[in-house]
Design a protein around this motif. Sequence first.
Motif, short mmCIF file in Angstrom:
data_model
loop_
_atom_site.label_atom_id
_atom_site.label_comp_id
_atom_site.label_asym_id
_atom_site.label_seq_id
_atom_site.Cartn_x
_atom_site.Cartn_y
_atom_site.Cartn_z
N LEU A 35 101.79 -55.69 39.16
CA LEU A 35 100.50 -55.87 38.51
C LEU A 35 100.02 -54.50 38.04
O LEU A 35 99.65 -53.65 38.85
N PRO A 39 91.95 -52.38 33.20
CA PRO A 39 92.51 -53.56 32.54
C PRO A 39 92.60 -53.36 31.03
O PRO A 39 91.96 -52.47 30.47
N GLN A 65 99.39 -58.82 30.95
CA GLN A 65 98.24 -59.65 31.29
C GLN A 65 97.59 -60.20 30.01
O GLN A 65 97.75 -59.63 28.93
N TRP A 80 87.36 -62.33 31.01
CA TRP A 80 87.69 -61.06 31.66
C TRP A 80 86.97 -60.95 33.00
O TRP A 80 86.03 -60.19 33.16
N ILE A 82 87.89 -60.97 37.42
CA ILE A 82 88.97 -60.81 38.38
C ILE A 82 89.41 -62.16 38.93
O ILE A 82 90.60 -62.36 39.24
N ARG A 84 89.60 -65.05 37.27
CA ARG A 84 90.54 -65.66 36.33
C ARG A 84 91.90 -64.97 36.40
O ARG A 84 92.95 -65.61 36.32
N TYR A 85 91.88 -63.64 36.55
CA TYR A 85 93.15 -62.91 36.64
C TYR A 85 93.93 -63.30 37.90
O TYR A 85 95.16 -63.34 37.87
N GLU A 88 95.74 -66.24 37.02
CA GLU A 88 96.83 -65.89 36.12
C GLU A 88 98.07 -65.43 36.90
O GLU A 88 99.20 -65.85 36.61
N VAL A 89 97.85 -64.58 37.91
CA VAL A 89 98.96 -64.10 38.74
C VAL A 89 99.65 -65.28 39.42
O VAL A 89 100.89 -65.38 39.45
N LEU A 112 93.23 -56.16 41.70
CA LEU A 112 93.68 -57.54 41.51
C LEU A 112 94.58 -57.98 42.66
O LEU A 112 94.49 -59.12 43.13
N TYR A 116 93.98 -61.05 45.08
CA TYR A 116 95.02 -62.07 45.17
C TYR A 116 95.46 -62.27 46.62
O TYR A 116 95.66 -63.41 47.07
N PRO A 205 88.83 -56.27 27.49
CA PRO A 205 88.87 -56.46 28.94
C PRO A 205 88.42 -55.23 29.71
O PRO A 205 87.72 -55.33 30.72
#
Length: 306
Positions: A35, A39, A65, A80, A82, A84-85, A88-89, A112, A116, A205
């Motif tokens: 990652l 961003p 990303q 944008w 964290i 949502r990211y 995504e991961v 991130l 996560y 972002p």
Amino acid sequence: MWREIEPDQVQRVEVEGGSVVTYSFGEGDETILLLNGGPGLPCDYLRDSHSCLVDHGYRVVAFDQLGTGRSDRPTDPALWTITRYVGEVEAVRQALDLGPVHLVGQSWGGWLSVEYALTHPRALRTLVLENTAADIPHLVAELGRLREALGSETVAMMQRHEAEGTLDHPEYQAAITVLNYRHVCRLAEWPAPVRRSLGDWNMGPYETIQGPNEFTYTGNLKDWNRIPDMHRITVPTLITVGQHDELTPACAMRMKLALPDAELRVFPNSSHMPFFEEPAAFFPVLVDFLARRGGRSRAADLAGAA
């Protein structure tokens, strides 16, 4: 040692807001998922510096990303965040059927990674936090200390331009350039993957999440602090930091003290990119940690994460 390697597989993955492009190297039984920072940066600099880990039998996966590189570039600022990211991961991990991973997060990618790890703890085999922090208000104080080393007149000039919104003024940009060469990368010539990532920076972002530059935090994560929650991250964790890092050794130490099973290494001749600035010192530390702490027995324990 790092070198640029062509990926064995390039694949698109659908995520909230569009699709992202993933890059896979090697065919090892254990996967390292990268990652990158930003961003808003393409993954080139982290992908190309860490893909050499295939030499040690790992599969290495990176991705641009959403909003960066070869991935889709929507313009809706509501994307944008964290949260949502994190989704995504997880979408990438599931789509590529990676199972439990060695998660490596650098800079913003470290924030991130922390988020996560707290959301998907069973998806991790180990966690590597490179040049990052988990308490943005504390980081802002540290950045203020680094800025003060420029001298009181320069700091006053920077504060004036920030108040007036004239951050594009040459004297303000000159001060940021000095800080970047002191605390982002101390090499006289920045490596090609770094230049490629920086040359394709999506500021949408970046400004929404962080702010206008590396030393000013005004975005939606300016109050983010996960130190009180990090005791819940129980996987073995390696923290790396440069002595001159913009995300300082003090930030790294706060994370180490908050984590139940963490190791910390400081690289004395580096700032924000020890993997480029001190590769001969950096990579043995990373490879040794992964070999000692990420054995296959843990993968069996966490098979349910797949």
